[in-house]
Design a protein around this motif. Structure first.
Motif, PDB file in Angstrom:
ATOM      1  N   PHE A 104      36.609  29.074  37.959  1.00  0.00           N
ATOM      2  CA  PHE A 104      35.937  28.360  39.059  1.00  0.00           C
ATOM      3  C   PHE A 104      34.712  27.663  38.504  1.00  0.00           C
ATOM      4  N   ARG A 119      29.534  36.004  46.602  1.00  0.00           N
ATOM      5  CA  ARG A 119      30.978  35.848  46.859  1.00  0.00           C
ATOM      6  C   ARG A 119      31.467  37.094  47.589  1.00  0.00           C
ATOM      7  N   LEU A 131      36.379  37.977  42.676  1.00  0.00           N
ATOM      8  CA  LEU A 131      36.998  36.886  41.915  1.00  0.00           C
ATOM      9  C   LEU A 131      38.455  36.667  42.329  1.00  0.00           C
ATOM     10  N   HIS A 177      38.300  34.939  45.744  1.00  0.00           N
ATOM     11  CA  HIS A 177      37.899  33.534  45.579  1.00  0.00           C
ATOM     12  C   HIS A 177      39.062  32.692  45.058  1.00  0.00           C
ATOM     13  N   ALA A 178      39.907  33.310  44.241  1.00  0.00           N
ATOM     14  CA  ALA A 178      41.052  32.587  43.664  1.00  0.00           C
ATOM     15  C   ALA A 178      42.278  32.639  44.577  1.00  0.00           C
TER      16      ALA A 178
END
Lengths: 313, 313
Positions: free
Chosen positions: B197, A151, A230, A233-234
């Motif tokens: 996720f 990621r 994270l 990604h969100a």
């Protein structure tokens, strides 16, 4: 599912009215220890002039988790994340779910931390441009169902500039930006010679630190990779602001006295408080003249923040 | 170096007489939360009949670290390690150095934890035979000076047998042994569908969990890989004993009531207390009839421990 239990927060979508409790949150500030985040909560409360009802005090919302501590001061959450990627990762999963359940729109996440500097003396404030791992890769690697996935560990560039723009030239320390290396270990993983084990030499270590420094790495810590990956990604705007406790090009051990370290740790806090206060002032949630510190800001910097903040909400 | 500062423990070889403070330690017990390890300290104190001087109480030795909590009860240290490999890794480096500075010979390290079971109901006690990562490799991977190195994540086989031999058939739960999977994440990393996720299906998850179960994995947690690898590398005898909070073949969320979870978490503690007590009884440090529970052990199991303990000291 019927309800979502946020196990490590001791909260749940069935057992708590998360919209009522957290619906007004705008900023979520994270840091390593429960103590530092309790202090942060009190500091931001004073800064934004948040008043508690008579006869009440702040309480750790997650006190019975015995894992994370969480304080709420109006639109600001202050949460301890422990040490390392797994600890901050569990927390981010649950706080992102919390934001979702609470119907919070566009929260901004900050990590306020400590780090080793590379080429910077202790007491320097570092705003991370991006996070890289120990092999200089700008990704968080995860093993999911036995397969390795990656990621991107990206942070918000505008937020970096906005924070940098809030630096006060009167203050006796530098605020710099650069890449942050994030490791899974404090000793061998950060090239320290003083762990329980060490299979390399001082020369190997210096070659490595010089190499990562040439690559643009200005500090090393242990959470930014997960924090960046994270939140990115969100789709959550996020920044990492740390203070260096030493220059790793000059040593491995943290030798400064406790009082000095304590003062240094206030520096990232000050910057984040200034940002939050300015945002709330611009949104009219607190008065411009209510708390004094606006006077120390130059008009240029104030305007910069004002312009760029327009993208929020 | 002049002195070694154990930064995250707030101890140092120059500032503290570590031999006087810790020279008599024989067992170091680790667990996730400060609360659980405070409780463990009080439990082991009662079990071994350790008396504090009149007017004193246990104090967290690392209280000003705000990171780890450490209690000392005669020959037993009880320390919280936080969550995840980096957090337990920092601690192990510093505790191994502490043992060295304190001139402790042949300490035994225990991790007392919680986990998800694979094919075992909540409340089952699992003694780890070895630790594997999310890709079933029996090694801890570390990035050191930019290169990946691997350390075998081995645990002491004899200690596993000794602990298994202390199982009390009267107790209403199973004590099993098997491989423990250790992950860097609680949600995606453990194949959970309920994180912030999730890019896989229930069927993908079940296929994965069934596959690791066939490979001999009986539980999943987040610290054993570092615990096994670092103690093995240091030549320290170590064991990991966890209680399952749910059967991951049946779900992702921890749904049992708090009181039930609390009772389950006493189970690994009981086993470790029994081991320590037996060791101290055999060494004549506490009396055989002082605390009663010897009576519930069968002579066969007692003899097993007695024989195998001879290798210590």
């Amino acid at each position: 599912m019927d309800q979502d239990i946020l196990y490590h927060l001791t909260l749940g979508s069935g057992s708590h009215d998360l919209v009522e409790m957290f619906g007004d949150v705008k900023f979520v500030c994270f840091g390593g220890t429960p103590k530092r985040m309790e202090q942060f909560a009190h500091t931001i409360m004073a800064e934004i002039g948040h008043k508690l009802p008579c006869g009440t005090t702040l309480q750790d919302i997650c006190q019975f988790s015995y894992r994370y501590a969480m304080y709420k001061v109006g639109p600001v959450l202050s949460i301890s994340h422990g040490m390392g990627i797994p600890s901050v990762g569990i927390l981010l999963h649950e706080v992102i779910k919390l934001m979702y359940h609470a119907k919070v729109r566009d929260p901004v996440f900050f990590r306020i931390g400590t780090c080793g500097g590379i080429g910077y003396e202790g007491g320097t404030v570092v705003i991370s441009e991006e996070a890289v791992d120990g092999a200089l890769r700008n990704v968080l690697e995860l093993t999911v169902l036995g397969k390795t996935i990656q990621r991107p560990a990206k942070l918000d560039r505008r937020l970096v500039r906005e924070l940098k723009g809030l630096a006060d030239p009167e203050e006796p320390y530098d605020i710099v930006t650069g890449k942050t290396m994030c490791t899974y270990d404090f000793y061998e993983g950060q090239g320290r010679l003083d762990g329980a084990f060490c299979d390399f030499t001082e020369a190997d270590k210096m070659e490595y630190l010089e190499r990562v420094h040439k690559h643009g790495v200005v500090n090393i810590e242990m959470e930014s990779l997960a924090f960046a990956a994270l939140t990115h990604h969100a789709g959550i705007k996020a920044a990492v602001v740390c203070v260096t406790l030493l220059d790793r090009l000059k040593g491995d051990q943290v030798l400064s006295p406790k009082e000095v370290l304590d003062e240094w740790q206030q520096r990232p806090t000050k910057l984040i408080c200034r940002y939050i206060k300015r945002y709330l002032q611009l949104k009219g949630r607190i008065s411009l003249d209510g708390h004094g510190s606006i006077a120390v800001m130059s008009p240029r910097r104030f305007k910069l923040v004002q312009q760029e903040s327009e993208t929020y909400d």
